[in-house]
Design a protein around this motif. Structure first.
Motif, PDB file in Angstrom:
ATOM      1  N   GLY A  98       0.811  -1.213   0.000  1.00 43.97           N
ATOM      2  CA  GLY A  98       0.000   0.000   0.000  1.00 43.97           C
ATOM      3  C   GLY A  98       0.839   1.255   0.000  1.00 43.97           C
ATOM      4  N   GLY A  99       1.894   1.273   0.788  1.00 46.46           N
ATOM      5  CA  GLY A  99       2.763   2.440   0.832  1.00 46.46           C
ATOM      6  C   GLY A  99       3.374   2.748  -0.516  1.00 46.46           C
ATOM      7  N   HIS A 100       3.819   1.709  -1.214  1.00 52.51           N
ATOM      8  CA  HIS A 100       4.433   1.923  -2.528  1.00 52.51           C
ATOM      9  C   HIS A 100       3.394   2.277  -3.593  1.00 52.51           C
ATOM     10  CE1 HIS A 100       8.452   0.906  -1.288  1.00 52.51           C
ATOM     11  NE2 HIS A 100       8.063  -0.266  -0.812  1.00 52.51           N
ATOM     12  N   LEU A 101       2.173   1.731  -3.461  1.00 51.25           N
ATOM     13  CA  LEU A 101       1.134   2.049  -4.436  1.00 51.25           C
ATOM     14  C   LEU A 101       0.739   3.523  -4.351  1.00 51.25           C
ATOM     15  CD1 LEU A 101      -0.812   1.095  -6.630  1.00 51.25           C
ATOM     16  CD2 LEU A 101      -2.439   0.500  -4.818  1.00 51.25           C
ATOM     17  N   ILE A 102       0.518   4.012  -3.142  1.00 51.01           N
ATOM     18  CA  ILE A 102       0.128   5.419  -2.984  1.00 51.01           C
ATOM     19  C   ILE A 102       1.269   6.338  -3.433  1.00 51.01           C
ATOM     20  CG2 ILE A 102      -0.636   7.186  -1.353  1.00 51.01           C
ATOM     21  CD1 ILE A 102      -2.627   4.845  -1.971  1.00 51.01           C
ATOM     22  N   ALA A 103       2.498   5.992  -3.075  1.00 55.66           N
ATOM     23  CA  ALA A 103       3.642   6.794  -3.511  1.00 55.66           C
ATOM     24  C   ALA A 103       3.748   6.796  -5.031  1.00 55.66           C
ATOM     25  CB  ALA A 103       4.919   6.258  -2.889  1.00 55.66           C
ATOM     26  N   SER A 104       3.452   5.664  -5.657  1.00 56.24           N
ATOM     27  CA  SER A 104       3.525   5.576  -7.119  1.00 56.24           C
ATOM     28  C   SER A 104       2.461   6.443  -7.776  1.00 56.24           C
ATOM     29  CB  SER A 104       3.381   4.120  -7.568  1.00 56.24           C
ATOM     30  OG  SER A 104       4.465   3.339  -7.110  1.00 56.24           O
TER      31      SER A 104
END
Length: 401
Positions: A98-104
């Motif tokens: 989730g952290g990487h998806l939102i950052a992406s």
């Protein structure tokens, strides 16, 4: 989520339709850079051929389109959950993803990613993660409480390695603890993991169980990928070239929702291309073992006689089940073959109408284009969509919508 947040998420649908794969490609690159340990969990072959990026883009788009009623996606949630539990995915890993998806989303959209939009997607992902992990906990419980069941990885011994054709070899897998193994629903798969020296990674792959449930062992039948040097063929080739009888490999418990419908009294039609026959073979063996009286049509295509696996086994099954009709297609038919082999690719319009039963359950397994062709043909002759079941090996690129 509140209505404003739902509207923001739905507002990204046009962007996802146009640039979804760009977003998911950026996401995976970012995640593997910051969390390289996850390379041991993900199929790096599907990363290289872009199948995983495409599958994730389709899933994110579907979730955004149905944000008002995500329950409509439960069949997809179950399919993904089956795969996740076969890979021993845990709730804490959702936070990393989730952290990487939102950052992406922020990095790909740039100035278009407002704070409100990012918060809306963060909440959307949180609710999706809860839905997914909750369903997966139920699946884990089912696996752990089943007789002979387990969660995580369990060591198995290759008891027998049998060549079925010029390309396909079967591996008979017995647990090293000599305990029972969980029964499974015909059509399901197991995940297997091996260390790949070429990549320096543990790599998981899914293989359909190609035998009927027996409580003692699993059989997988693996195609050698001739000339494959990409990660998606390396595990299969390593099994062929380096894994011998007596070797120990790790398996997860059976998973998957491409399964034989239980209690069916209608005719059954199985349609496969190449290695796609493996889950269908499990279904067929189960029906014969149960002495099912229903008519069965077996339709299979492969390149030639040399690569046609399980020929004799199917002849033996035919002798046990008086209502089994085989229709075999070879791309190339040798001069010595008699008229029982049809030339060319599988064409359902060449099958006599009386063997394509109107009230049958249809199961199709093979490459994506193979499935699409036969799925559409069956619809065109009046077969109900609800009676057609299919599985595409690897991340899904097609749907029945």
């Amino acid at each position: 989520m509140n209505e404003q947040q739902k509207a923001l998420v739905k507002g990204t649908v046009p962007v996802l339709k146009e640039n979804g794969v760009l977003l998911t490609t950026h996401f995976y690159e970012r995640m593997f850079k910051h969390n390289p340990e996850l390379k041991h969990v993900f199929n790096m072959g599907n990363q290289q051929n872009k199948k995983q990026q495409t599958a994730l883009a389709m899933a994110v788009l579907a979730y955004a389109e149905h944000i008002d009623n995500p329950g409509i996606l439960m069949p997809v949630v179950d399919s993904i959950g089956q795969k996740h539990t076969s890979l021993d995915i845990r709730p804490e890993q959702y936070a990393i993803v989730g952290g990487h998806l939102i950052a992406s989303i922020s990095e790909v959209l740039g100035d278009a990613a407002s704070e409100d939009l990012l918060k809306a997607w963060e909440q959307a992902y949180h609710e999706l993660a809860q839905l997914m992990s909750g369903h997966e906990q139920k699946l884990y419980k089912e696996k752990s409480t089943k007789s002979g069941g387990w969660v995580g990885w369990r060591p198995f011994r290759v008891e027998k390695k049998i060549k079925e054709s010029a390309e396909i070899t079967s591996f008979y897998l017995y647990p090293t603890d000599n305990g029972p193994v969980a029964d499974f629903l015909p059509g399901q798969y197991v995940s297997l993991r091996l260390f790949l020296p070429e990549l320096g990674l543990l790599q998981p792959r899914q293989y359909s169980i190609s035998c009927k449930p027996n409580g003692i062992y699993y059989r997988i039948s693996v195609k050698k990928e001739i000339g494959a040097k990409q990660p998606d063929g390396m595990i299969s080739n390593r099994l062929h070239q380096h894994i011998e009888e007596g070797a120990i490999i790790d398996l997860s418990a059976p998973s998957g929702n491409f399964i034989l419908k239980q209690g069916e009294t209608s005719p059954q039609v199985f349609i496969s291309g190449g290695i796609g026959q493996t889950p269908l073979l499990s279904m067929l063996e189960h029906l014969v073992d149960r002495k099912s009286p229903v008519p069965i049509t077996w339709i299979h295509g492969c390149r030639n006689e040399q690569v046609h696996a399980f020929k004799q086994h199917l002849h033996h099954i035919s002798s046990q089940h008086g209502k089994l009709q085989q229709h075999i297609f070879y791309d190339v038919v040798s001069d010595s073959k008699t008229g029982d082999i049809l030339p060319g690719w599988v064409s359902l319009n060449k099958i006599p109408e009386e063997f394509l039963y109107r009230q049958a359950q249809y199961y199709i397994c093979g490459p994506g284009p193979f499935i699409k062709t036969h799925y559409n043909y069956l619809l065109s002759i009046g077969i109900s969509k609800d009676s057609i079941h299919f599985e595409e090996f690897g991340p899904a690129s097609i749907s029945a919508a």
